[in-house]
Every structure is written in structure tokens, then in C-alpha cells.
Design a protein around this motif. Structure first.
Motif, PDB file in Angstrom:
ATOM      1  N   TRP A  76       6.241 -27.579  58.395  1.00  0.00           N
ATOM      2  CA  TRP A  76       6.031 -28.547  57.410  1.00  0.00           C
ATOM      3  C   TRP A  76       4.743 -29.011  57.576  1.00  0.00           C
ATOM      4  O   TRP A  76       3.573 -28.623  56.797  1.00  0.00           O
ATOM      5  N   GLN A  77       4.356 -29.353  58.828  1.00  0.00           N
ATOM      6  CA  GLN A  77       2.889 -29.840  59.240  1.00  0.00           C
ATOM      7  C   GLN A  77       1.781 -28.696  58.923  1.00  0.00           C
ATOM      8  O   GLN A  77       0.685 -28.777  58.488  1.00  0.00           O
ATOM      9  N   GLU A  78       2.244 -27.533  59.517  1.00  0.00           N
ATOM     10  CA  GLU A  78       1.343 -26.263  59.527  1.00  0.00           C
ATOM     11  C   GLU A  78       1.097 -26.031  58.242  1.00  0.00           C
ATOM     12  O   GLU A  78      -0.300 -25.818  57.554  1.00  0.00           O
ATOM     13  N   GLN A  79       1.881 -26.018  57.131  1.00  0.00           N
ATOM     14  CA  GLN A  79       1.688 -25.875  55.505  1.00  0.00           C
ATOM     15  C   GLN A  79       0.758 -26.945  55.101  1.00  0.00           C
ATOM     16  O   GLN A  79       0.132 -26.905  54.020  1.00  0.00           O
ATOM     17  N   ALA A 127       1.571 -37.236  70.066  1.00  0.00           N
ATOM     18  CA  ALA A 127       2.261 -37.262  69.144  1.00  0.00           C
ATOM     19  C   ALA A 127       3.677 -37.816  68.945  1.00  0.00           C
ATOM     20  O   ALA A 127       4.297 -38.518  68.208  1.00  0.00           O
ATOM     21  N   ARG A 128       4.011 -37.483  70.344  1.00  0.00           N
ATOM     22  CA  ARG A 128       5.680 -38.268  70.566  1.00  0.00           C
ATOM     23  C   ARG A 128       5.636 -39.811  70.641  1.00  0.00           C
ATOM     24  O   ARG A 128       6.338 -40.532  70.038  1.00  0.00           O
ATOM     25  N   TYR A 152       6.248 -33.640  65.716  1.00  0.00           N
ATOM     26  CA  TYR A 152       6.345 -35.136  65.644  1.00  0.00           C
ATOM     27  C   TYR A 152       5.677 -35.723  64.413  1.00  0.00           C
ATOM     28  O   TYR A 152       4.595 -35.322  64.049  1.00  0.00           O
ATOM     29  N   LEU A 153       6.342 -36.781  64.180  1.00  0.00           N
ATOM     30  CA  LEU A 153       5.769 -37.405  62.741  1.00  0.00           C
ATOM     31  C   LEU A 153       4.896 -38.644  63.337  1.00  0.00           C
ATOM     32  O   LEU A 153       5.402 -39.460  63.962  1.00  0.00           O
TER      33      LEU A 153
END
Length: 543
Positions: free
Chosen positions: A324-327, A278-279, A335-336
Motif C-alpha cells: 500500500w505504501q508503494e502505491q 519506521a518501527r 511500518y506505519l
């Protein structure tokens, strides 16, 4: 190849003696379905037939012959017709971490939802083997292909072991060597087979040191050696599967095992793999400081971030991203990647529009209430209404108008007060007495004449005090300097201290009075020009 650890519980079973039931081998080789020539170099049936097994190898293409053969085997086991069993499954496999499926040639790409219908479950084969009373071996020769679709992992990706069953996993070449060597050798225990297994072949499950597939083993393995062999077999399986769950299982089973350090190190490395990936995905985006501030603003708009917008991704920002990712239903790595970034921007933009629309509606409602209250308070026609409006709406639509009107009222009030103060001041000046000035200050303490009134009052009161002090000093002089001889002594003393009293003749002239004042001023005494008791004492050296 990713695999999920199957349990490595080692069972020691003392098998029953020979019976009328048959020794049966089921060969499920999907490569033989599509191209017979590709299976020539791999002919497990010959070795099994030579060892006295009845060999069943289904013919035909697709999953139907494989499933029919497995069902027939299950029926024969239920009827007690199988004494010893070997199931060999070879060919392309795919799994979901809990189970794996043997897939027929030409099946195409299958998803997690379709694989149960397209392939043959390894868990099912394991359960079938576990129903045999005598020795049972499940041999797996998995291969990776391109059939694994959404939600699946190519190759053997986990299955459930059944107590009492021996499992052998390896490539075709290794499996051929296993069947042509120790597995079918008379008098070889399962533990002995594990020790003599060809390279790349892993045995687990029932690794008894007393019994083997072909009967009792002549070598009774010492318990310590057997325990070591069990741990070695377990570790080989763990290394082959190479998953966090595999290493966790080994650590739980062998908390002081010989491979503990390697297991912990590899497990920790694998556990960090998702974060590393992810990083790396976020680093590939090459986000600038401004981009990162945008991300923080988007998270703040969505209600996940409440800290400073500084473009620095610290613990708070990472936690907000993960929340936010979990939601959003994606892995909460903190990480995005490119998709996350686009979705976050879209979510924040949509939410910002909602916020702006809600603020617009609230503003319209507030303006309606504002106008209504201005109307209810008389539209600012009196001071009370103006102050009530500003108290409720200090920044309201009519606040500027209300303040301007209040300023006009205050100005008029000040003008009226100034006129009254001017008249009273003129009267106080004409009277020019302390009482008149004091009365003026009581009535007009903040007027523009107040400072002058206080100065005049101070002058009058100071003059009174000085006159009183001089009168008292004059009376005291009669007592302490009434005699001529004393006055002469005082004049001499004044001359000695440099006060310059003039001729020392016992007569207090104006020059003498000036000298007395100079002395009093120097000694911090009341300046009267007369010899008071305190002045006489200071001059005559009494203190």
C-alpha cells in the motif's frame, strides 16, 4: 552529517616539467563575504602566495562573484595558462547525495530545485581541476548550516572525483595546517602528504608516491606501503562519509581489506536504520489489538490483504502495508507512522463508500431482474414456474412465496396419495394374502401403511416356511425314527442331555415333542418338534 561516497580511485600521474604557465590558486571562502573578521584566522592565500602561487579571491557578495571567478579559471585552463592548480572551497555546503554546492552567506533556505542557481557545484569545481595538465588539488572545508531545504542534506553530501586530481577534505583548522605544512612542502609526494595529513583531514584521489603539488617527491614509496596508504586513505574517506554506499564501495574495492569486518558491520547497521526508524514511529502510535485489526480491515478493503483479521502484524500484514505504501508513493517500510495511519484510514473509508455504492447499484439491478423473472414465470401460478424461479433465485424476493405455494401443492399431492393408499390397504387387509400385501407395497412403498404391510407379509411368509419345514421333518422322522427301538434310543439321548422327554417308552408324546424342540433350539437346528435327519444325527452323536 550525512554524506554520499565519492569514488576513491587512486591515480598515479607523472606530471610534466615546468612551463611558462602560471601556478594558480582560487580561494572561494563564502564566510569572508559576510564578515571579513571571521576569516582572519583562516588565511590560506598567504601560504599559497609564499609558495609562488597566483592567488585569486573573488570579492563581492552573493553567488555571482564566485561563479565569475570559476568561469575565468576555466577559461585560463582551456588557454593552457595554468600549470599547477589549487582550488579551495570553504563555507556552508549542502547536497543531494550526488553533488554538493558551496552556498554564499545569507542565501536563506534553498530547495533541491533552487540550489543549482543559488550555489556553486562541487562537481563543476572537480571537473575544472581535472582539466589541468599538471598537479591539481581541490581542497574542501565544508560547514553545515540551515540553508538546506527540501530534498537536501546539510554539509558535504557527495560529489564526483576526476582522475588525476588530489582531494583534501577537512575543517578550516586542519586545512590551514595542511597548507602550512606538507601540501606546499617542496619534494613531498601526494602519498607523503596523505601520511602527514593533520587530524580530521582526509586525502583521496591522486595519491602518487612519486609526485606532489610542488614537484617530484624524493621518497619513492614501496608499492606495498603505497597500497596500504591508499587503503587507509580510502577507509578514512569511507568513515567520514559513513553511508551504506561508502561501505559497499570499500567492500567492492577491498574484498579482503583490513577494515572489511568493520565495513560490513557498519553497513548492515546503516542498512537497517530506515526500518528501525519506521518501527520506532509505529511503536510511538501505541496501537491496540483493536487498532491493528482496523488496519488489517482497511488493507483488506483496499485489496492489499487477504488473510485473517486477527490484530497480529505478521509477514502478511507487513507485506500488505509495504504494498500500500508503494502505491501511495511513500517509502515501503512495512511500518506505519501517524501520517500513514491517517491516510490509510481515509483511503479505506473512501473505498468502502465506493464498494457500498457499487453493491447498492448491483442489488437494485438484481432486484429488477428478479421481479422480471417472477413475472415471466407466471407469478408462481403453476409448479413448473415456481421451481424455475427458485432454481434461479433461491434467496430471491419471492422465494418465500414460491416455497409456500410448492408446500401447498405437495400437501395436496400427499393427501390424494394418502386417500388412494387407504383404499388399497383396506382391500389388502380384506384379502389378507401375501400376494395382496406385496401388491400394496409395490404401489405404495412410502405410505403410512407400508410398515404394517411388510410385517404382515413377513408373518405369512415365515408361517409358510415353518409349515414346510415341519412337514419335511415329519417325513424324515418316518425314515430316521420310525422303529420303536430308535425312538427309545432318541428318548434316552434327550434325557441324557437334560431335554426332559418324559417316560422312555418309544411313544413320542407332546412332552417328547417339546423336548425335541428344546434340543433343536439349543443346537441351532430348525425347530419343528420332529426328528429330522439333522436332529437324529445330532442326537445319536453322528456330529
Amino acid at each position: 552529517m550525512q554524506r554520499k561516497l565519492f569514488s576513491a580511485v587512486l591515480w598515479l600521474c607523472v606530471l610534466a616539467g615546468p612551463s611558462l604557465a602560471a601556478d594558480l590558486a582560487l580561494i572561494l571562502d563564502t564566510r569572508a563575504q559576510g564578515d571579513r573578521r571571521s576569516a582572519v584566522a583562516f588565511d590560506p592565500g598567504a601560504a599559497l602566495e609564499q609558495a609562488g602561487f597566483e592567488v585569486v579571491a573573488p570579492e563581492g557578495e552573493g553567488i555571482a562573484p564566485l561563479r565569475a571567478a570559476a568561469l575565468d579559471l576555466e577559461a585560463r585552463i582551456t588557454a593552457g595558462e595554468v600549470a599547477r592548480l589549487v582550488i579551495l572551497a570553504a563555507g556552508e555546503m549542502a547536497g543531494d547525495g550526488q553533488d554538493s554546492w558551496l552556498l554564499p552567506e545569507g542565501v536563506g533556505t534553498v530547495s533541491r530545485l533552487r540550489i543549482g542557481a543559488a550555489g556553486l557545484s562541487v562537481n563543476a569545481l572537480s571537473a575544472i581541476a581535472g582539466a589541468v595538465e599538471g598537479p591539481a588539488v581541490l581542497v574542501l572545508a565544508p560547514e553545515e548550516g540551515e540553508a538546506a531545504g527540501a530534498g537536501l542534506i546539510p554539509g558535504l553530501s557527495g560529489f564526483s572525483e576526476v582522475p588525476g586530481v588530489t582531494y583534501a577534505i577537512g575543517p578550516r583548522k586542519g586545512i590551514a595546517a595542511l597548507l602550512g605544512g606538507p601540501l606546499l612542502a617542496p619534494g613531498t609526494s601526494f602519498a607523503g602528504v596523505a601520511r602527514a595529513a593533520p587530524d580530521g583531514v582526509i586525502l583521496s584521489g591522486n595519491l602518487s608516491g612519486e609526485m606532489g603539488l610542488m614537484g617530484p617527491g624524493p621518497d619513492m614509496v614501496p608499492e606495498a606501503q603505497l597500497a596500504e596508504a591508499r587503503e587507509d586513505g580510502f577507509w578514512q574517506a569511507v568513515e567520514t562519509l559513513d553511508t551504506v554506499a561508502a561501505y559497499d564501495a570499500y567492500i567492492a574495492a577491498y574484498p579482503e581489506g583490513r577494515y572489511l569486518g568493520e565495513a560490513q558491520e557498519r553497513r548492515d547497521w546503516l542498512r537497517d536504520a530506515p526500518e528501525r526508524e519506521a518501527r520506532a514511529a509505529e511503536e510511538a502510535l501505541d496501537l491496540t489489538r483493536a487498532d491493528r485489526r482496523d488496519v488489517q480491515r482497511w488493507l483488506a478493503v483496499l485489496g492489499f490483504y487477504e488473510r485473517g483479521i486477527d490484530g497480529i502484524f505478521g509477514r502478511g500484514t507487513r507485506g500488505a502495508i509495504a504494498d500500500w505504501q508503494e502505491q501511495a508513493g511513500v517509502a515501503p517500510t512495512g511500518y506505519l507512522d501517524r501520517n500513514d495511519l491517517a491516510r490509510l484510514r481515509a483511503d479505506a473509508t473512501a473505498r468502502q463508500r465506493e464498494i457500498e455504492e457499487e453493491e447498492r447499484r448491483q442489488q437494485m439491478q438484481e432486484e429488477r431482474r428478479d421481479r422480471a423473472y417472477w413475472r415471466d414465470t407466471g407469478r408462481g401460478e403453476d409448479e413448473a414456474g415456481l421451481r424455475a424461479y427458485l432454481d434461479r433465485y433461491p434467496e430471491g424476493l419471492f422465494a418465500e412465496t414460491a416455497r409456500a405455494r410448492l408446500d401447498e401443492i405437495e400437501e395436496a399431492r400427499r393427501d390424494e396419495a394418502d386417500r388412494a393408499a387407504r383404499a388399497d390397504w383396506q382391500a389388502a387387509r380384506e384379502a389378507n394374502t401375501a400376494e395382496a400385501y406385496a401388491a400394496f407395497l409395490r404401489d405404495h412403498p412410502e405410505s403410512r401403511f407400508a410398515e404394517e404391510a411388510r410385517a404382515r407379509l413377513d408373518e405369512i411368509e415365515q408361517g409358510r416356511a415353518e409349515n414346510e419345514a415341519i412337514a419335511q421333518a415329519r417325513e424324515e422322522e418316518k425314515i430316521y425314527a420310525g422303529a420303536e427301538v430308535v425312538r427309545i434310543l432318541i428318548e434316552r439321548r434327550l434325557a441324557q442331555v437334560g431335554a426332559e422327554p418324559g417316560p422312555v417308552d418309544g411313544r413320542f408324546t407332546e412332552e417328547t415333542r417339546a423336548a425335541i424342540r428344546r434340543f433343536q433350539r439349543h443346537r441351532g437346528l430348525p425347530v419343528t418338534g420332529h426328528v429330522s435327519q439333522a436332529t437324529a444325527a445330532a442326537l445319536m452323536g453322528m456330529r
